[in-house]
Design an enzyme around this catalytic site. Structure first.
Site, mmCIF file in Angstrom:
data_model
loop_
_atom_site.group_PDB
_atom_site.id
_atom_site.type_symbol
_atom_site.label_atom_id
_atom_site.label_comp_id
_atom_site.label_asym_id
_atom_site.label_seq_id
_atom_site.Cartn_x
_atom_site.Cartn_y
_atom_site.Cartn_z
ATOM 1 N N ARG A 95 11.040 -1.226 12.765
ATOM 2 C CA ARG A 95 9.715 -1.363 12.907
ATOM 3 C C ARG A 95 9.130 -2.402 13.540
ATOM 4 N NH1 ARG A 95 4.502 -0.524 8.549
ATOM 5 N NH2 ARG A 95 4.223 -1.478 10.248
ATOM 6 N N ARG B 252 -9.875 1.865 9.047
ATOM 7 C CA ARG B 252 -9.847 0.975 9.212
ATOM 8 C C ARG B 252 -10.735 -0.189 10.128
ATOM 9 N NH1 ARG B 252 -3.578 0.785 8.780
ATOM 10 N NH2 ARG B 252 -2.487 -1.185 9.274
ATOM 11 N N LYS C 118 0.667 -0.800 0.453
ATOM 12 C CA LYS C 118 0.271 0.178 0.085
ATOM 13 C C LYS C 118 0.977 1.379 0.088
ATOM 14 C CE LYS C 118 -2.697 0.012 4.008
ATOM 15 N NZ LYS C 118 -2.423 -1.775 4.422
ATOM 16 N N ARG D 258 -1.506 -9.064 12.886
ATOM 17 C CA ARG D 258 -1.787 -7.883 12.394
ATOM 18 C C ARG D 258 -2.468 -7.899 11.155
ATOM 19 N NH1 ARG D 258 3.476 -5.190 10.970
ATOM 20 N NH2 ARG D 258 2.247 -4.287 9.888
ATOM 21 N N ARG E 243 10.743 -8.378 5.080
ATOM 22 C CA ARG E 243 10.454 -6.691 5.025
ATOM 23 C C ARG E 243 11.613 -6.269 6.523
ATOM 24 N NH1 ARG E 243 5.525 -2.767 5.096
ATOM 25 N NH2 ARG E 243 5.655 -3.261 7.304
#
Ligand code: AMP
Length: 186
Positions: free
Chosen positions: A133, A88, A13, A144, A127
């Site tokens: 993160r 969301r 995204k 998630r 990633r």
């Protein structure tokens, strides 16, 4: 142009949102980026948000609605914008409708990027090696994904019913996917 990007974590995204914002010269509003900036600042919002984000859970709707309402009224949003990672939940989408009505605006299109869940978990684990993160670790990544399917996926139907949903396959060459999105918006 006023757009919403929907899609499970890891579908790309952010990358696609960047490309589309450059193409149409509109503001990229990523609520995840805004929340991470608040955490870095050590603000009250940041402190509150971190406890939810670190678990892979959603930050409460009222926090997000305040952030988005403020952002949409700023000057840099007047040329158009792309909401990346918001709404969301259904209450967020209802809240967005109210905000938009107040400022006499409406969403032109909702882009839904779709992909197989296992492929996404694989991508996110890769990633995580570079992102730094704190929510990019296998357990939180799975949480998630769960959060997305449970709380965010109902928005697909919500926007389909209004007739502004456009679904695009999110797996493939980045530039090819960008082209497909641009075509869908023309
Ligand atoms: P993202 O960068 O979009 O993957 O967002 C990272 C995290 O920020 C999410 O897992 C949530 O904890 C939080 N977050 C971002 N946007 C929202 C939102 N619209 N509603 C609730 N929580 C959000």
């Amino acid at each position: 142009m006023k757009l919403i990007f929907l899609g499970p974590p890891g579908v790309g995204k952010g990358t696609q949102a960047n490309n589309i914002c450059k193409q149409f010269n509109i503001l990229h509003l990523s609520t995840g980026d805004i929340l991470r900036a608040e955490i870095d600042k050590g603000s009250e919002i940041g402190l509150k948000a971190k406890s939810f984000m670190d678990k892979g859970d959603l930050v409460p709707d009222n926090v997000l609605l305040d952030i988005v309402s403020n952002s949409l009224q700023k000057n840099d949003a007047q040329n158009g914008y792309l909401l990346d990672g918001f709404p969301r939940t259904i209450p967020q989408a209802d809240g967005l409708n109210r905000i938009m009505k107040n400022i006499n605006q409406s969403i032109d299109a909702v882009i839904s990027l779709i992909a197989d869940e296992n492929e996404l978990v694989k991508r996110l684990i890769n990633r995580s090696k570079e992102s730094g993160r704190s929510d990019d670790n296998p357990e939180i990544i799975r949480q998630r994904q769960k959060t997305y399917w449970k709380q965010t996926a109902p928005l697909l139907d919500y926007y389909k019913k209004i007739g502004i949903l456009k679904s695009i396959n999110g797996i493939g060459e980045i530039s090819e996917i960008t082209k497909k999105i641009i075509k869908a918006l023309m």
